[in-house]
Design a protein around this motif. Structure first.
Motif, PDB file in Angstrom:
ATOM      1  N   THR A  11       0.982  -1.302   0.119  1.00  0.00           N
ATOM      2  CA  THR A  11      -0.035  -0.019   0.098  1.00  0.00           C
ATOM      3  C   THR A  11       1.544   1.056   0.302  1.00  0.00           C
ATOM      4  OG1 THR A  11      -2.158  -0.976   1.196  1.00  0.00           O
ATOM      5  CG2 THR A  11      -2.000   1.555   1.521  1.00  0.00           C
ATOM      6  N   ALA A  12       1.646   0.896   0.425  1.00  0.00           N
ATOM      7  CA  ALA A  12       3.147   2.439   0.265  1.00  0.00           C
ATOM      8  C   ALA A  12       3.156   2.341  -0.202  1.00  0.00           C
ATOM      9  CB  ALA A  12       3.839   2.108   1.843  1.00  0.00           C
ATOM     10  N   LEU A  13       3.387   1.383  -1.145  1.00  0.00           N
ATOM     11  CA  LEU A  13       4.221   1.882  -2.693  1.00  0.00           C
ATOM     12  C   LEU A  13       3.543   2.604  -3.653  1.00  0.00           C
ATOM     13  CD1 LEU A  13       6.545  -1.521  -2.889  1.00  0.00           C
ATOM     14  CD2 LEU A  13       7.208   0.727  -3.900  1.00  0.00           C
ATOM     15  N   THR A  14       1.990   2.067  -3.748  1.00  0.00           N
ATOM     16  CA  THR A  14       0.983   2.545  -4.400  1.00  0.00           C
ATOM     17  C   THR A  14       0.297   3.508  -3.863  1.00  0.00           C
ATOM     18  OG1 THR A  14      -0.378   0.849  -3.710  1.00  0.00           O
ATOM     19  CG2 THR A  14       0.827  -0.163  -5.333  1.00  0.00           C
ATOM     20  N   ALA A  15       0.652   3.936  -2.560  1.00  0.00           N
ATOM     21  CA  ALA A  15      -0.156   5.122  -2.167  1.00  0.00           C
ATOM     22  C   ALA A  15      -0.374   6.302  -3.574  1.00  0.00           C
ATOM     23  CB  ALA A  15      -0.360   5.191  -1.230  1.00  0.00           C
ATOM     24  N   PHE A  16       1.035   6.846  -3.817  1.00  0.00           N
ATOM     25  CA  PHE A  16       1.300   7.898  -4.839  1.00  0.00           C
ATOM     26  C   PHE A  16       1.596   8.011  -5.883  1.00  0.00           C
ATOM     27  CE2 PHE A  16       1.851   9.013   0.244  1.00  0.00           C
ATOM     28  CZ  PHE A  16       0.705   9.984   0.280  1.00  0.00           C
ATOM     29  N   LEU A  17       1.082   6.770  -6.172  1.00  0.00           N
ATOM     30  CA  LEU A  17       1.093   6.362  -7.245  1.00  0.00           C
ATOM     31  C   LEU A  17       1.223   7.085  -8.972  1.00  0.00           C
ATOM     32  CD1 LEU A  17       2.789   3.844  -9.126  1.00  0.00           C
ATOM     33  CD2 LEU A  17       0.692   2.980  -8.980  1.00  0.00           C
ATOM     34  N   GLU A  18       0.378   7.776  -8.707  1.00  0.00           N
ATOM     35  CA  GLU A  18      -0.381   8.733  -9.903  1.00  0.00           C
ATOM     36  C   GLU A  18       0.221   9.858  -9.757  1.00  0.00           C
ATOM     37  OE1 GLU A  18      -3.179   9.497  -6.728  1.00  0.00           O
ATOM     38  OE2 GLU A  18      -2.218   7.957  -7.527  1.00  0.00           O
ATOM     39  N   TRP A  19       0.922   9.993  -9.272  1.00  0.00           N
ATOM     40  CA  TRP A  19       1.497  11.479  -8.446  1.00  0.00           C
ATOM     41  C   TRP A  19       3.684  11.535  -9.296  1.00  0.00           C
ATOM     42  CZ3 TRP A  19      -0.962  15.544  -8.321  1.00  0.00           C
ATOM     43  CH2 TRP A  19      -2.881  15.294  -7.431  1.00  0.00           C
ATOM     44  N   TYR A  20       3.451  10.090  -9.360  1.00  0.00           N
ATOM     45  CA  TYR A  20       5.462   9.566  -9.654  1.00  0.00           C
ATOM     46  C   TYR A  20       5.532  10.334 -10.856  1.00  0.00           C
ATOM     47  CZ  TYR A  20       5.415   7.181  -5.153  1.00  0.00           C
ATOM     48  OH  TYR A  20       5.777   6.943  -3.894  1.00  0.00           O
ATOM     49  N   PRO A  21       6.723   9.928 -11.400  1.00  0.00           N
ATOM     50  CA  PRO A  21       6.796  10.315 -12.277  1.00  0.00           C
ATOM     51  C   PRO A  21       6.496   8.093 -13.591  1.00  0.00           C
ATOM     52  CG  PRO A  21       8.777  10.415 -11.754  1.00  0.00           C
ATOM     53  CD  PRO A  21       7.726  10.330 -10.615  1.00  0.00           C
ATOM     54  N   LEU A  22       5.969   7.954 -15.179  1.00  0.00           N
ATOM     55  CA  LEU A  22       6.315   6.884 -15.217  1.00  0.00           C
ATOM     56  C   LEU A  22       7.253   6.293 -14.545  1.00  0.00           C
ATOM     57  CD1 LEU A  22       4.621   5.636 -17.032  1.00  0.00           C
ATOM     58  CD2 LEU A  22       5.839   6.305 -18.885  1.00  0.00           C
ATOM     59  N   GLU A  23       8.686   6.943 -14.887  1.00  0.00           N
ATOM     60  CA  GLU A  23       9.759   6.255 -15.060  1.00  0.00           C
ATOM     61  C   GLU A  23       9.662   5.008 -12.871  1.00  0.00           C
ATOM     62  OE1 GLU A  23      14.330   6.135 -14.150  1.00  0.00           O
ATOM     63  OE2 GLU A  23      13.932   7.038 -15.492  1.00  0.00           O
TER      64      GLU A  23
ATOM     65  N   LEU B  19       6.314   2.552 -12.902  1.00  0.00           N
ATOM     66  CA  LEU B  19       6.849   1.197 -13.314  1.00  0.00           C
ATOM     67  C   LEU B  19       7.704   0.558 -12.551  1.00  0.00           C
ATOM     68  CD1 LEU B  19       7.824   2.341 -17.334  1.00  0.00           C
ATOM     69  CD2 LEU B  19       5.548   0.835 -16.295  1.00  0.00           C
ATOM     70  N   ALA B  20       8.879   1.305 -11.469  1.00  0.00           N
ATOM     71  CA  ALA B  20      10.015   0.593 -10.492  1.00  0.00           C
ATOM     72  C   ALA B  20       8.576   0.395  -9.344  1.00  0.00           C
ATOM     73  CB  ALA B  20      10.393   1.684 -10.005  1.00  0.00           C
ATOM     74  N   ALA B  21       7.535   1.400  -9.301  1.00  0.00           N
ATOM     75  CA  ALA B  21       6.821   0.402  -7.969  1.00  0.00           C
ATOM     76  C   ALA B  21       6.069  -0.822  -8.164  1.00  0.00           C
ATOM     77  CB  ALA B  21       5.592   1.662  -7.657  1.00  0.00           C
ATOM     78  N   VAL B  22       5.184  -0.313  -9.038  1.00  0.00           N
ATOM     79  CA  VAL B  22       4.764  -1.589  -9.724  1.00  0.00           C
ATOM     80  C   VAL B  22       5.761  -2.672  -9.394  1.00  0.00           C
ATOM     81  CG1 VAL B  22       3.786  -2.926 -11.394  1.00  0.00           C
ATOM     82  CG2 VAL B  22       3.415  -1.186 -10.336  1.00  0.00           C
ATOM     83  N   GLN B  23       6.889  -2.837  -9.890  1.00  0.00           N
ATOM     84  CA  GLN B  23       7.557  -3.764 -10.135  1.00  0.00           C
ATOM     85  C   GLN B  23       8.314  -4.021  -9.144  1.00  0.00           C
ATOM     86  OE1 GLN B  23      11.988  -2.523 -11.773  1.00  0.00           O
ATOM     87  NE2 GLN B  23      12.614  -4.991 -12.043  1.00  0.00           N
ATOM     88  N   ALA B  24       8.386  -2.992  -8.026  1.00  0.00           N
ATOM     89  CA  ALA B  24       8.743  -3.726  -6.488  1.00  0.00           C
ATOM     90  C   ALA B  24       7.794  -4.814  -6.166  1.00  0.00           C
ATOM     91  CB  ALA B  24       8.775  -2.648  -5.495  1.00  0.00           C
ATOM     92  N   CYS B  25       6.985  -4.391  -6.247  1.00  0.00           N
ATOM     93  CA  CYS B  25       5.202  -5.233  -6.324  1.00  0.00           C
ATOM     94  C   CYS B  25       5.323  -6.046  -6.423  1.00  0.00           C
ATOM     95  CB  CYS B  25       4.014  -4.518  -5.718  1.00  0.00           C
ATOM     96  SG  CYS B  25       3.885  -2.709  -5.296  1.00  0.00           S
ATOM     97  N   SER B  26       5.065  -6.399  -7.648  1.00  0.00           N
ATOM     98  CA  SER B  26       4.942  -7.416  -8.654  1.00  0.00           C
ATOM     99  C   SER B  26       6.212  -8.822  -7.707  1.00  0.00           C
ATOM    100  CB  SER B  26       5.005  -7.781  -9.977  1.00  0.00           C
ATOM    101  OG  SER B  26       7.467  -7.416 -10.576  1.00  0.00           O
TER     102      SER B  26
END
Length: 107
Positions: free
Chosen positions: A69-81, A84-91
């Motif tokens: 949840t911490a990784l994806t909480a502000f996902l829309e505010w991050y740059p695209l790179e 992708l790193a947040a989704v990669q860390a979650c996966s």
């Protein structure tokens, strides 16, 4: 941490996971003050979970009970790179998850 993980990923990831670095990085994501610090924390977690997937699962603390949840909480505010790193860390963190951690993933 990112530079060390790029230079020698396997030993750095083991030492970082044992010293509790993932917990500190997740806390930085929860206590968001500066966006560039959050971006670095996400990048470091993505690199760390490549070598130590369970490091993200063990990063739960009272301040951040669910690191996903911490990784994806502000996902829309991050740059695209960084997104992708947040989704990669979650996966990466979901690889070879033992049954006792399935509740955390269900949230």
């Amino acid at each position: 941490i990112c530079l060390l993980l790029d230079a020698s990923p396997r030993p750095t990831a083991r030492v970082a996971a044992r010293l509790g670095v993932p917990t500190l990085l997740v806390r930085r994501l929860v206590d968001l003050e500066y966006m560039d610090v959050a971006e670095q924390a996400v990048s470091a977690l993505a690199l760390l979970t490549k070598e130590q997937p369970r490091a993200l699962l063990t990063a739960a603390s009272p301040e951040a009970p669910n690191p996903f949840t911490a990784l994806t909480a502000f996902l829309e505010w991050y740059p695209l790179e960084t997104q992708l790193a947040a989704v990669q860390a979650c996966s990466n963190g979901c690889l070879r998850v033992p049954p006792r951690w399935w509740g955390m993933l269900a949230e």
